[in-house]
Design a protein around this motif. Structure first.
Motif, PDB file in Angstrom:
ATOM      1  N   CYS B 223     118.597  59.057  90.748  1.00 46.06           N
ATOM      2  CA  CYS B 223     118.695  58.129  91.873  1.00 46.06           C
ATOM      3  C   CYS B 223     117.874  58.721  93.019  1.00 46.06           C
ATOM      4  CB  CYS B 223     120.162  58.001  92.269  1.00 46.06           C
ATOM      5  SG  CYS B 223     120.393  57.130  93.822  1.00 46.06           S
ATOM      6  N   TYR B 224     117.122  57.830  93.732  1.00 44.56           N
ATOM      7  CA  TYR B 224     116.260  58.338  94.799  1.00 44.56           C
ATOM      8  C   TYR B 224     116.735  57.866  96.167  1.00 44.56           C
ATOM      9  CZ  TYR B 224     113.276  58.775  90.676  1.00 44.56           C
ATOM     10  OH  TYR B 224     112.788  59.072  89.431  1.00 44.56           O
ATOM     11  N   LEU B 225     118.041  57.869  96.352  1.00 47.20           N
ATOM     12  CA  LEU B 225     118.610  57.290  97.574  1.00 47.20           C
ATOM     13  C   LEU B 225     118.095  57.984  98.831  1.00 47.20           C
ATOM     14  CD1 LEU B 225     120.532  55.142  98.568  1.00 47.20           C
ATOM     15  CD2 LEU B 225     122.410  56.749  98.322  1.00 47.20           C
ATOM     16  N   ALA B 226     117.853  59.288  98.738  1.00 43.03           N
ATOM     17  CA  ALA B 226     117.449  60.036  99.934  1.00 43.03           C
ATOM     18  C   ALA B 226     115.940  59.994 100.155  1.00 43.03           C
ATOM     19  CB  ALA B 226     117.934  61.483  99.817  1.00 43.03           C
ATOM     20  N   ASP B 227     115.234  59.195  99.303  1.00 42.03           N
ATOM     21  CA  ASP B 227     113.775  59.068  99.426  1.00 42.03           C
ATOM     22  C   ASP B 227     113.398  58.572 100.831  1.00 42.03           C
ATOM     23  OD1 ASP B 227     111.249  58.493  97.286  1.00 42.03           O
ATOM     24  OD2 ASP B 227     111.173  57.423  99.201  1.00 42.03           O
ATOM     25  N   GLU B 228     112.301  59.134 101.309  1.00 46.55           N
ATOM     26  CA  GLU B 228     111.810  58.773 102.654  1.00 46.55           C
ATOM     27  C   GLU B 228     111.676  57.257 102.800  1.00 46.55           C
ATOM     28  OE1 GLU B 228     110.455  60.388 106.363  1.00 46.55           O
ATOM     29  OE2 GLU B 228     111.314  61.390 104.601  1.00 46.55           O
ATOM     30  N   MET B 398     128.022  52.668  94.303  1.00 45.78           N
ATOM     31  CA  MET B 398     128.122  53.937  95.020  1.00 45.78           C
ATOM     32  C   MET B 398     127.046  54.014  96.093  1.00 45.78           C
ATOM     33  SD  MET B 398     128.790  56.378  91.732  1.00 45.78           S
ATOM     34  CE  MET B 398     129.049  57.985  92.452  1.00 45.78           C
ATOM     35  N   ALA B 399     125.808  53.596  95.725  1.00 45.68           N
ATOM     36  CA  ALA B 399     124.700  53.643  96.674  1.00 45.68           C
ATOM     37  C   ALA B 399     124.975  52.708  97.844  1.00 45.68           C
ATOM     38  CB  ALA B 399     123.404  53.268  95.969  1.00 45.68           C
ATOM     39  N   ALA B 420     125.139  61.556  98.993  1.00 42.27           N
ATOM     40  CA  ALA B 420     125.448  60.460  98.070  1.00 42.27           C
ATOM     41  C   ALA B 420     124.518  60.503  96.859  1.00 42.27           C
ATOM     42  CB  ALA B 420     125.314  59.124  98.793  1.00 42.27           C
ATOM     43  N   GLN B 421     123.246  60.854  97.109  1.00 42.30           N
ATOM     44  CA  GLN B 421     122.289  60.922  96.001  1.00 42.30           C
ATOM     45  C   GLN B 421     122.715  61.977  94.978  1.00 42.30           C
ATOM     46  OE1 GLN B 421     118.063  61.060  96.891  1.00 42.30           O
ATOM     47  NE2 GLN B 421     117.785  62.596  95.301  1.00 42.30           N
ATOM     48  N   ARG B 422     123.172  63.139  95.504  1.00 39.38           N
ATOM     49  CA  ARG B 422     123.651  64.184  94.592  1.00 39.38           C
ATOM     50  C   ARG B 422     124.814  63.670  93.758  1.00 39.38           C
ATOM     51  NH1 ARG B 422     122.590  67.647  98.726  1.00 39.38           N
ATOM     52  NH2 ARG B 422     124.711  67.610  99.519  1.00 39.38           N
ATOM     53  N   GLU B 423     125.713  62.972  94.455  1.00 40.22           N
ATOM     54  CA  GLU B 423     126.914  62.456  93.785  1.00 40.22           C
ATOM     55  C   GLU B 423     126.529  61.465  92.671  1.00 40.22           C
ATOM     56  OE1 GLU B 423     130.598  60.000  95.405  1.00 40.22           O
ATOM     57  OE2 GLU B 423     129.931  61.566  96.790  1.00 40.22           O
TER      58      GLU B 423
END
Lengths: 444, 428
Positions: B223-228, B398-399, B420-423
């Motif tokens: 998952c790339y939730l923390a992507d810029e 979750m995201a 959250a991305q780690r999770e």
């Protein structure tokens, strides 16, 4: 190989319990699937399990057919008497394969079936090592068959998912039934094993006790037989001594004294000596009569009164009547009229031969054949009994040989199948006897 | 005696089983292919006879294959279709071939209900994957394997309230407009007191696709939730929301003509723009649609929804089902009928960009300007279909909750998302 200790009713009970368990699982799954669809929860159910359950009819059909075959095989193998080494292996492997098939078709919801097969095979297999092998294999199946473990290898819908469809109370009720049935199966298995092993122990103790009793009885019997023979021998010796003393002793004493007197008188009074010799002759003749009478007293009853032919026929008929052995008697030797010692020997050999066949060989059929070639008389006796592993000449055979030897005859005996042209089992005895015919002087 | 009786029973049992096993061979000679289909329109738009396309295709299929009959159960509404299909699967009576709604695709693949098509596609010389728009074809794939063929695609596009823009002297944006244009127009239009707003229903998910980002990797392993770029998208949506001064814009506000923009499915445009349906909805204002606005790192990319066709993994007529599936998905004649009887876009390049079809569509819509039909090709080939994998819904949930937390905070940037991305990665 028969089913010991476990009554068939008990095995039937175990099979019934397992059938009920099978029906419980399959019908629960079947009914629950139908209910899920009827109450429009199919999508929810599918999203929960994320697995494709088999077609509803598949589980009952696929598990009940191998179970039916297993039942058939389990009871059938005793009925159809399928025993022998080859059958053993095939049957056991087939039963285990059917068991695995059933358990797998049930999605591993229930593996107690392994206990059922284990109990069945434990009764069937007598070889300890093979039995141990099966116990280990089926125990592994039982342990690994718990679906928590099996599920890490297969992907199936767990039974609890079906139960979760129901309300708390119904779920509890169904889980209760499940655990009662499964425990019942385990209890029956344990009970069966206890029965089997305690039963085997008792059996061993009983066999040991009987064995020692038998040994004791045999020992006593042998002792008694020796005792009896010595007693008979002594009695006979005494009788002979008495007989000789009474008859021959008396006569010979008279003859000895008479001849001494004749010796003295021969020159003095030849007339008187002649008279005395006549008396001595008469005494000797009387003595001979006496000896003959004593010998007659020793002769078999059968020969006492009637002819040899009649006596033999009667002997054989009586033997057949008392022992119900089939006797094929062929007399091809013409008229049987011999000297009495010869007749005696012939009679004794046939009598002893038949007795031996029954006593030692447990024969049910005896063939007796008397032939004559010139002066050589041959008697052959064959039976269908056990024969003998090693020829041990007992008293009977030795006596026969002695009797024949006295008359210049001979004897051969042994197992029939030792002979190359006779393939039947049993014992044979062939006695040859040169006959002189009835001597003239005997009648004088 | 017991033994003979037992063996007689055994013989009867065996005979019965043999008869049962032989029964199917004495049944009717015709092979029956069953196809699962819904009634009405999945795109929530009115349309005519929903079975026309299918009936025509079936007639052609039956003519081409002797002794084959195709059957379907009619009257299953789209709302009920997923449940119906699940019931059929549970009961083991699912059709050989069935339509797969976009949201069901994941579930059906992870259940193993759909047969893999890679081998069929490779073995078939007629099949050519390049005839499709790749995003459409990709929506039938999961973790690198093809499980379904596209039948009809519908991209998300942006509705524009022309009346509202005109009143504010703002021209309708072009198809290559950007976030900046979007924000500028929204800011101009918004008047909280007058209950006029810039956009309704534009979420961070719409924004991230047009910013060149993807929430998950194709195979669903990361998952790339923390992507810029995703953080940019979230910030952008947050800034749009902040324009509204805390007011929650509703669908009713849009229907009343008080909202300038709303992302919508293309089918809606096709259904309500031409007569007679245009009088039914949104009649109080003039409207048209444009492509989605492009972010600083992306293009005018929109999300694609595709109706799929899958073959049951338990079918006994896989070859025939594949033929029928190909006919419905790859045949140009069948696909052209989509434009008559349905509201989507054909996943086939040749059909979607066919000049004759374009001319017909243009004539349907009065004015005919707005979204150029030529732009369709561009939209279709760049559109993004969300990756499909097992656990997609859960991960998305979750995201979404992480993002709504993030948006609720005033200043924080990125920390919560990284956590959250780690999770989510752990979950995946």
């Amino acid at each position: 190989m028969e089913r010991k200790n476990a009554p068939p009713e008990f095995a039937a009970l175990m099979f019934t319990v397992n059938l009920v368990i099978l029906l419980f699982y399959t019908s629960t799954v079947f009914v629950t699937t139908a209910r899920i669809c009827r109450s429009f929860h199919a999508y929810e159910f599918l999203s929960n399990v994320r697995e494709m359950p088999g077609r509803p009819w598949e589980m009952p059909v696929r598990s009940l057919i191998p179970f039916a075959l297993l039942t058939l095989l389990s009871f059938g193998k005793y009925r159809w008497n399928l025993s022998g080494k080859n059958w053993n292996g095939i049957l056991c492997v087939t039963e285990i394969a059917l068991c695995v098939l059933t358990v797998a078709s049930l999605n591993f919801y229930y593996s107690g079936l392994a206990l059922l097969v284990l109990s069945d095979l434990t009764h069937y297999i007598q070889n300890r090592r093979v039995r141990l092998g099966f116990i280990i294999a089926l125990s592994l199946l039982f342990a690994l068959g718990r679906y928590e473990i099996a599920f890490s290898f297969t992907s199936r819908v767990p039974f609890s998912t079906y139960l979760n469809y129901y309300s708390q109370s119904v779920r509890g009720y169904l889980a209760g039934i499940e655990s009662v049935l499964v425990s019942l199966n385990v209890l029956l298995f344990v009970y069966d094993m206890i029965l089997l092993f305690t039963g085997q122990k008792e059996e061993n103790v009983r066999i040991n006790r009987l064995n020692s009793q038998l040994h004791e009885a045999n020992r006593r019997l042998r002792k008694n037989a020796v005792e009896l023979e010595r007693l008979t021998e002594t009695r006979e010796r005494n009788r002979l001594a008495r007989e000789i003393h009474d008859t021959l002793g008396h006569t010979l004493t008279g003859i000895v004294m008479g001849t001494e007197a004749v010796n003295a008188l021969l020159d003095v009074a030849p007339e008187e000596a002649k008279r005395r010799i006549a008396v001595i002759h008469k005494t000797a003749k009387e003595g001979l009569e006496d000896v003959r009478r004593s010998i007659k007293a020793l002769r078999p009853d059968g020969l006492e009164k009637r002819s040899m032919e009649k006596a033999l026929e009667e002997l054989i008929t009586n033997f057949h009547l008392t022992t119900s052995v089939e006797i094929d008697y062929q007399q091809c030797a013409g008229p049987l009229s011999f000297a009495s010692d010869e007749e005696d020997t012939l009679y004794r050999i046939i009598q002893e031969g038949m007795t031996n066949s029954v006593r030692h060989g447990h024969a049910t059929e005896i063939e007796i054949r008397i032939t004559r070639d010139g002066d050589l008389l041959t008697v052959s006796i064959r039976d269908n009994g056990l024969g003998c592993a090693e020829l041990e000449e007992g008293f009977g055979l030795r006596h026969m040989e002695e009797r024949l030897g006295l008359l210049g005859g001979s004897m051969a005996c042994g197992n029939r199948n030792d002979d190359s042209d006779d393939e039947q089992r049993g014992f044979y005895l062939i006695a040859s006897l040169p006959v002189r015919g009835r001597e003239k002087n005997e009648h004088d | 005696m017991n033994g003979t009786r037992l063996s007689r029973y055994a013989a009867f049992l065996l005979a019965g089983l043999v008869c049962l096993a032989a029964l199917p061979f004495f049944g009717p000679k015709d092979t029956v292919i069953r196809i699962g289909v819904y009634s009405g329109s999945y795109w929530d738009t009115p349309n005519g006879d929903c079975y026309q396309i299918l009936d025509h295709a079936i007639r052609r299929f039956e003519r081409a294959h002797e002794n084959v009959r195709v059957e379907y159960v009619s009257g299953i509404t789209t709302d009920f279709y997923s449940e119906w299909l699940s019931e059929q699967i549970l009961q083991g009576t699912e059709p050989d071939l069935y339509f797969v709604l976009p949201e069901d695709f994941n579930l059906l693949v992870s259940c193993g209900a759909l047969a893999g098509m890679d081998a069929l596609m490779e073995a078939d010389a007629e099949f050519d994957a390049s005839l499709y728009y790749q995003p459409s074809l990709q929506s039938g794939a999961s973790e690198g394997r093809q499980y379904a063929l596209p039948h009809e695609s519908v991209p998300t596009i942006m509705f524009v309230n022309k009346t509202l823009l005109e009143r504010n002297h703002i021209p309708v944006p072009d198809n290559d407009w950007t976030w900046d244009d979007f924000y500028r127009i929204c800011a101009q239009v918004t008047n909280v007191e007058a209950r006029r707003f810039g956009a309704y229903g534009y979420t961070w998910l719409h924004a991230l696709y047009s910013n060149g980002a993807s929430l998950f990797s194709r195979d669903g392993s990361a998952c790339y939730l923390a992507d810029e770029r995703i953080q940019d998208a979230i910030q952008f949506v947050k800034s749009l929301r902040d324009l509204n001064g805390g007011y929650q814009v509703t669908a009713r506000d849009f229907d009343l003509g008080n909202v300038a923009f709303r992302p919508f499915l293309f089918s809606e445009y096709r259904a309500y723009q031409p007569y007679p349906w245009r009088v039914k909805k949104y009649s109080s204002f003039q409207w048209d649609c444009v492509s989605m606005p492009a972010g600083p790192h992306g293009d005018n990319v929109s999300e694609l929804h595709t109706m799929l066709l899958g073959i049951s993994s338990r079918t006994r007529h896989q070859a025939l089902a594949w033929e029928l599936c190909k006919l419905l998905s790859l045949d140009e004649e069948v696909q052209k009928e989509l434009y008559t009887y349905s509201r989507g876009i054909s996943p086939l390049r040749a059909v979607a960009e066919d000049a004759e079809i374009m001319a017909r569509l243009r004539s349907e819509i009065p004015g005919g300007e707005g979204l150029g039909w030529e732009a369709i090709g561009e939209i279709m080939s760049t559109a993004v279909s969300a990756p499909r994998f097992d656990g997609y819904e859960q991960a998305l949930m979750m995201a979404e909750s992480a993002v709504s937390n993030e948006m609720a905070q005033e200043q924080a940037r990125g920390n919560g998302l990284a956590a959250a991305q780690r999770e989510i990665n752990t979950f995946l």
